[in-house]
Design a protein around this motif. Structure first.
Motif, short mmCIF file in Angstrom:
data_model
loop_
_atom_site.label_atom_id
_atom_site.label_comp_id
_atom_site.label_asym_id
_atom_site.label_seq_id
_atom_site.Cartn_x
_atom_site.Cartn_y
_atom_site.Cartn_z
N ILE A 145 0.83 -1.20 0.00
CA ILE A 145 0.00 0.00 0.00
C ILE A 145 0.87 1.26 0.00
CG2 ILE A 145 -1.66 1.33 1.36
CD1 ILE A 145 -2.84 -1.35 2.29
N ALA A 146 1.95 1.25 0.78
CA ALA A 146 2.84 2.41 0.85
C ALA A 146 3.49 2.68 -0.51
CB ALA A 146 3.91 2.18 1.91
N VAL A 147 3.93 1.62 -1.19
CA VAL A 147 4.56 1.79 -2.50
C VAL A 147 3.57 2.37 -3.50
CG1 VAL A 147 5.53 0.55 -4.47
CG2 VAL A 147 6.32 0.01 -2.16
N PHE A 148 2.35 1.86 -3.50
CA PHE A 148 1.34 2.37 -4.42
C PHE A 148 0.97 3.82 -4.08
CE2 PHE A 148 0.57 -2.04 -5.65
CZ PHE A 148 0.35 -1.90 -7.01
N HIS A 149 0.83 4.11 -2.80
CA HIS A 149 0.46 5.47 -2.40
C HIS A 149 1.54 6.46 -2.77
CE1 HIS A 149 -0.29 8.90 0.37
NE2 HIS A 149 -1.56 8.60 0.13
N TYR A 150 2.80 6.06 -2.67
CA TYR A 150 3.91 6.95 -3.03
C TYR A 150 4.02 7.12 -4.54
CZ TYR A 150 8.62 8.87 -3.41
OH TYR A 150 9.70 9.66 -3.72
N THR A 151 3.79 6.05 -5.29
CA THR A 151 4.08 6.03 -6.71
C THR A 151 2.94 6.58 -7.57
OG1 THR A 151 5.49 4.10 -6.37
CG2 THR A 151 4.79 4.56 -8.63
N MET A 152 1.71 6.31 -7.20
CA MET A 152 0.59 6.68 -8.06
C MET A 152 0.35 8.19 -8.05
SD MET A 152 -2.08 3.53 -7.44
CE MET A 152 -3.04 3.98 -8.87
N PRO A 153 -0.14 8.72 -9.17
CA PRO A 153 -0.31 10.18 -9.28
C PRO A 153 -1.41 10.71 -8.35
CG PRO A 153 -1.29 9.07 -11.18
CD PRO A 153 -0.54 8.02 -10.41
N LEU B 264 -7.35 7.64 -13.60
CA LEU B 264 -6.17 6.85 -13.94
C LEU B 264 -5.83 5.86 -12.84
CD1 LEU B 264 -3.80 6.24 -15.82
CD2 LEU B 264 -2.54 8.11 -14.73
N ASN B 265 -5.89 6.33 -11.59
CA ASN B 265 -5.61 5.43 -10.47
C ASN B 265 -6.62 4.29 -10.40
OD1 ASN B 265 -3.72 7.35 -9.99
ND2 ASN B 265 -4.38 7.88 -7.94
N ILE B 266 -7.89 4.62 -10.66
CA ILE B 266 -8.94 3.61 -10.63
C ILE B 266 -8.68 2.55 -11.71
CG2 ILE B 266 -11.40 3.19 -11.01
CD1 ILE B 266 -11.92 5.94 -9.76
N ILE B 267 -8.33 3.00 -12.92
CA ILE B 267 -8.07 2.07 -14.01
C ILE B 267 -6.86 1.18 -13.68
CG2 ILE B 267 -7.35 1.90 -16.42
CD1 ILE B 267 -8.97 4.45 -16.95
N ILE B 268 -5.80 1.80 -13.16
CA ILE B 268 -4.60 1.03 -12.81
C ILE B 268 -4.91 -0.01 -11.75
CG2 ILE B 268 -2.32 1.18 -11.74
CD1 ILE B 268 -1.97 3.90 -13.08
N LEU B 269 -5.66 0.38 -10.71
CA LEU B 269 -5.99 -0.56 -9.64
C LEU B 269 -6.88 -1.69 -10.14
CD1 LEU B 269 -6.56 1.89 -6.64
CD2 LEU B 269 -4.61 0.38 -7.04
N ILE B 270 -7.83 -1.38 -11.05
CA ILE B 270 -8.69 -2.42 -11.61
C ILE B 270 -7.85 -3.42 -12.41
CG2 ILE B 270 -10.51 -2.87 -13.29
CD1 ILE B 270 -11.86 -0.31 -12.39
N ILE B 271 -6.92 -2.90 -13.23
CA ILE B 271 -6.06 -3.78 -14.02
C ILE B 271 -5.21 -4.66 -13.10
CG2 ILE B 271 -4.12 -3.84 -15.63
CD1 ILE B 271 -5.27 -1.34 -16.94
N LEU B 272 -4.62 -4.06 -12.07
CA LEU B 272 -3.79 -4.83 -11.15
C LEU B 272 -4.61 -5.86 -10.39
CD1 LEU B 272 -1.45 -2.05 -9.71
CD2 LEU B 272 -0.83 -3.90 -11.26
N ALA B 273 -5.84 -5.48 -9.99
CA ALA B 273 -6.71 -6.43 -9.30
C ALA B 273 -7.05 -7.60 -10.22
CB ALA B 273 -7.99 -5.73 -8.83
N GLY B 274 -7.31 -7.31 -11.51
CA GLY B 274 -7.58 -8.38 -12.46
C GLY B 274 -6.39 -9.30 -12.65
#
Length: 218
Positions: free
Chosen positions: A18-26, A153-163
Protein backbone atom coordinates in the motif's frame (compact mmCIF):
# COMPACT_ATOMS: atom_id res chain seq x y z
CA UNK A 1 2.28 -18.09 18.38
CA UNK A 2 3.27 -19.10 14.85
CA UNK A 3 -0.17 -18.09 13.64
CA UNK A 4 0.29 -14.54 14.99
CA UNK A 5 3.76 -14.34 13.43
CA UNK A 6 2.22 -15.35 10.10
CA UNK A 7 -0.49 -12.70 10.44
CA UNK A 8 2.14 -10.06 11.30
CA UNK A 9 4.24 -10.95 8.22
CA UNK A 10 1.17 -10.77 5.96
CA UNK A 11 0.14 -7.44 7.51
CA UNK A 12 3.61 -5.92 7.05
CA UNK A 13 3.71 -7.15 3.45
CA UNK A 14 0.42 -5.53 2.53
CA UNK A 15 1.31 -2.31 4.36
CA UNK A 16 4.49 -2.12 2.26
CA UNK A 17 2.49 -2.74 -0.92
CA UNK A 18 0.00 0.00 0.00
CA UNK A 19 2.84 2.41 0.85
CA UNK A 20 4.56 1.79 -2.50
CA UNK A 21 1.34 2.37 -4.42
CA UNK A 22 0.46 5.47 -2.40
CA UNK A 23 3.91 6.95 -3.03
CA UNK A 24 4.08 6.03 -6.71
CA UNK A 25 0.59 6.68 -8.06
CA UNK A 26 -0.31 10.18 -9.28
CA UNK A 27 -2.11 12.60 -6.97
CA UNK A 28 -3.64 15.98 -7.76
CA UNK A 29 -3.75 19.08 -5.57
CA UNK A 30 -5.59 22.34 -6.15
CA UNK A 31 -3.10 25.03 -5.12
CA UNK A 32 -1.97 28.57 -5.82
CA UNK A 33 1.62 28.93 -7.04
CA UNK A 34 3.43 31.69 -5.16
CA UNK A 35 7.03 31.13 -6.24
CA UNK A 36 9.65 28.97 -7.92
CA UNK A 37 13.33 28.62 -7.08
CA UNK A 38 16.42 26.50 -7.62
CA UNK A 39 18.54 25.09 -4.79
CA UNK A 40 21.71 23.01 -4.47
CA UNK A 41 20.86 19.75 -2.70
CA UNK A 42 23.33 17.55 -0.81
CA UNK A 43 21.94 14.04 -0.49
CA UNK A 44 21.87 12.17 2.79
CA UNK A 45 19.54 9.64 4.41
CA UNK A 46 16.68 10.80 2.15
CA UNK A 47 18.54 10.11 -1.13
CA UNK A 48 16.02 7.38 -2.05
CA UNK A 49 13.30 10.01 -2.32
CA UNK A 50 15.10 12.04 -5.00
CA UNK A 51 15.15 11.34 -8.71
CA UNK A 52 18.33 10.48 -10.61
CA UNK A 53 18.75 13.96 -12.08
CA UNK A 54 17.57 15.76 -15.18
CA UNK A 55 17.93 13.92 -18.47
CA UNK A 56 21.32 14.63 -20.04
CA UNK A 57 22.91 16.00 -16.86
CA UNK A 58 25.78 14.53 -14.83
CA UNK A 59 24.29 12.39 -12.05
CA UNK A 60 27.56 11.04 -10.63
CA UNK A 61 28.07 13.86 -8.14
CA UNK A 62 26.99 13.89 -4.50
CA UNK A 63 24.84 17.00 -5.04
CA UNK A 64 23.08 18.93 -7.77
CA UNK A 65 20.69 21.82 -8.37
CA UNK A 66 17.02 20.97 -7.98
CA UNK A 67 14.03 23.06 -9.06
CA UNK A 68 11.20 23.71 -6.59
CA UNK A 69 7.65 25.03 -6.80
CA UNK A 70 6.17 26.89 -3.82
CA UNK A 71 2.39 26.79 -3.43
CA UNK A 72 -0.45 27.56 -1.06
CA UNK A 73 -3.26 25.06 -0.60
CA UNK A 74 -6.93 25.95 -0.43
CA UNK A 75 -6.84 25.69 3.37
CA UNK A 76 -4.03 28.25 3.48
CA UNK A 77 -1.25 25.80 4.35
CA UNK A 78 2.01 25.93 2.38
CA UNK A 79 3.21 23.10 0.15
CA UNK A 80 6.55 22.76 -1.61
CA UNK A 81 7.10 20.47 -4.59
CA UNK A 82 10.37 19.42 -6.20
CA UNK A 83 10.53 19.42 -9.98
CA UNK A 84 12.79 16.65 -11.30
CA UNK A 85 12.89 14.46 -14.39
CA UNK A 86 12.07 10.80 -13.88
CA UNK A 87 13.54 9.80 -17.26
CA UNK A 88 13.28 6.10 -18.03
CA UNK A 89 13.57 5.13 -14.36
CA UNK A 90 11.12 4.51 -11.55
CA UNK A 91 8.39 5.56 -11.16
CA UNK A 92 7.50 5.26 -14.86
CA UNK A 93 6.26 8.79 -15.56
CA UNK A 94 8.82 9.29 -18.38
CA UNK A 95 9.14 12.94 -17.41
CA UNK A 96 11.74 14.89 -19.41
CA UNK A 97 10.19 18.40 -19.37
CA UNK A 98 11.32 19.73 -15.99
CA UNK A 99 12.38 23.12 -17.33
CA UNK A 100 9.12 23.52 -19.28
CA UNK A 101 7.08 22.67 -16.19
CA UNK A 102 9.06 25.18 -14.15
CA UNK A 103 8.35 27.87 -16.75
CA UNK A 104 4.62 27.06 -16.70
CA UNK A 105 4.55 27.19 -12.90
CA UNK A 106 6.36 30.55 -12.89
CA UNK A 107 3.87 31.92 -15.42
CA UNK A 108 0.94 30.78 -13.23
CA UNK A 109 2.08 32.59 -10.06
CA UNK A 110 -0.59 34.67 -8.39
CA UNK A 111 -1.29 36.66 -5.26
CA UNK A 112 -3.75 36.14 -2.43
CA UNK A 113 -5.75 39.17 -3.59
CA UNK A 114 -6.04 37.87 -7.17
CA UNK A 115 -5.61 34.09 -6.99
CA UNK A 116 -5.02 31.84 -9.98
CA UNK A 117 -5.74 28.29 -8.88
CA UNK A 118 -4.03 25.37 -10.60
CA UNK A 119 -4.31 21.60 -10.57
CA UNK A 120 -0.83 20.29 -9.82
CA UNK A 121 -0.23 16.58 -10.49
CA UNK A 122 2.52 14.93 -8.48
CA UNK A 123 3.65 11.73 -6.84
CA UNK A 124 5.41 11.14 -3.52
CA UNK A 125 5.10 12.50 0.00
CA UNK A 126 5.92 15.67 1.89
CA UNK A 127 7.87 15.17 5.11
CA UNK A 128 9.46 18.19 6.81
CA UNK A 129 11.56 16.12 9.21
CA UNK A 130 13.42 14.21 6.46
CA UNK A 131 13.15 17.02 3.87
CA UNK A 132 11.12 14.87 1.47
CA UNK A 133 9.18 16.64 -1.28
CA UNK A 134 6.59 15.31 -3.75
CA UNK A 135 7.71 15.51 -7.37
CA UNK A 136 5.52 17.63 -9.66
CA UNK A 137 4.77 16.03 -13.04
CA UNK A 138 2.10 18.32 -14.48
CA UNK A 139 0.27 21.60 -13.96
CA UNK A 140 -2.79 23.26 -15.47
CA UNK A 141 -4.93 26.27 -14.53
CA UNK A 142 -8.48 25.85 -13.23
CA UNK A 143 -11.34 28.28 -12.74
CA UNK A 144 -13.05 26.10 -10.13
CA UNK A 145 -10.86 25.38 -7.10
CA UNK A 146 -13.68 23.34 -5.54
CA UNK A 147 -14.05 20.96 -8.48
CA UNK A 148 -14.15 17.24 -7.63
CA UNK A 149 -11.05 15.54 -9.02
CA UNK A 150 -11.86 11.90 -9.69
CA UNK A 151 -8.64 9.84 -9.98
CA UNK A 152 -9.72 7.92 -13.08
CA UNK A 153 -6.17 6.85 -13.94
CA UNK A 154 -5.61 5.43 -10.47
CA UNK A 155 -8.94 3.61 -10.63
CA UNK A 156 -8.07 2.07 -14.01
CA UNK A 157 -4.60 1.03 -12.81
CA UNK A 158 -5.99 -0.56 -9.64
CA UNK A 159 -8.69 -2.42 -11.61
CA UNK A 160 -6.06 -3.78 -14.02
CA UNK A 161 -3.79 -4.83 -11.15
CA UNK A 162 -6.71 -6.43 -9.30
CA UNK A 163 -7.58 -8.38 -12.46
CA UNK A 164 -3.97 -9.53 -12.86
CA UNK A 165 -3.79 -10.59 -9.21
CA UNK A 166 -7.09 -12.47 -9.51
CA UNK A 167 -5.90 -14.19 -12.69
CA UNK A 168 -2.63 -15.15 -11.00
CA UNK A 169 -4.52 -16.48 -7.99
CA UNK A 170 -6.81 -18.57 -10.23
CA UNK A 171 -3.80 -19.87 -12.14
CA UNK A 172 -2.11 -20.90 -8.89
CA UNK A 173 -5.31 -22.66 -7.79
CA UNK A 174 -5.50 -24.54 -11.11
CA UNK A 175 -1.81 -25.47 -10.90
CA UNK A 176 -2.31 -26.77 -7.36
CA UNK A 177 -5.37 -28.83 -8.29
CA UNK A 178 -3.95 -30.25 -11.52
CA UNK A 179 -0.28 -30.65 -10.64
CA UNK A 180 0.39 -30.51 -6.91
CA UNK A 181 -2.67 -32.29 -5.50
CA UNK A 182 -2.27 -35.44 -7.67
CA UNK A 183 1.36 -35.74 -6.60
CA UNK A 184 0.41 -35.22 -2.96
CA UNK A 185 -2.36 -37.82 -3.21
CA UNK A 186 0.00 -40.27 -4.92
CA UNK A 187 2.63 -39.78 -2.24
CA UNK A 188 -0.02 -40.24 0.44
CA UNK A 189 -1.29 -43.46 -1.14
CA UNK A 190 2.26 -44.76 -1.50
CA UNK A 191 3.02 -43.94 2.12
CA UNK A 192 -0.18 -45.71 3.24
CA UNK A 193 0.79 -48.78 1.21
CA UNK A 194 4.28 -48.77 2.72
CA UNK A 195 2.81 -48.37 6.19
CA UNK A 196 0.39 -51.30 5.60
CA UNK A 197 3.23 -53.42 4.29
CA UNK A 198 5.33 -52.56 7.34
CA UNK A 199 2.45 -53.52 9.62
CA UNK A 200 2.14 -56.87 7.85
CA UNK A 201 5.85 -57.51 8.18
CA UNK A 202 5.80 -56.61 11.86
CA UNK A 203 2.85 -58.93 12.42
CA UNK A 204 4.63 -61.75 10.57
CA UNK A 205 7.80 -61.18 12.57
CA UNK A 206 5.89 -61.27 15.84
CA UNK A 207 4.19 -64.51 14.74
CA UNK A 208 7.58 -66.02 13.91
CA UNK A 209 8.91 -65.00 17.32
CA UNK A 210 5.91 -66.62 18.96
CA UNK A 211 6.88 -69.99 17.43
CA UNK A 212 10.08 -69.88 19.47
CA UNK A 213 8.27 -69.48 22.72
CA UNK A 214 7.89 -72.63 24.82
CA UNK A 215 4.51 -74.11 25.34
CA UNK A 216 3.06 -73.50 28.82
CA UNK A 217 3.54 -76.39 31.27
CA UNK A 218 0.52 -78.33 32.46
Amino acid sequence: MLRWIKYAIVLVFWLLVIAVFHYTMPQRDVVRVVGTFEQRIDYGENSWFWASGDSGSDVTGANRDVLFIQAIQKNGKPMVYRNEDTGWGWPPYFKFDTKNLQTEATDLQSTKADPQWVVLTHYGWRNEFYSIFPNAVGIRPTDNPDATLIPWLNIIILIILAGLCLGLFRMMQWFKRSKIDPITDSVGETWDAVDDYADEQRSGFRAWLDTWKGKPRK
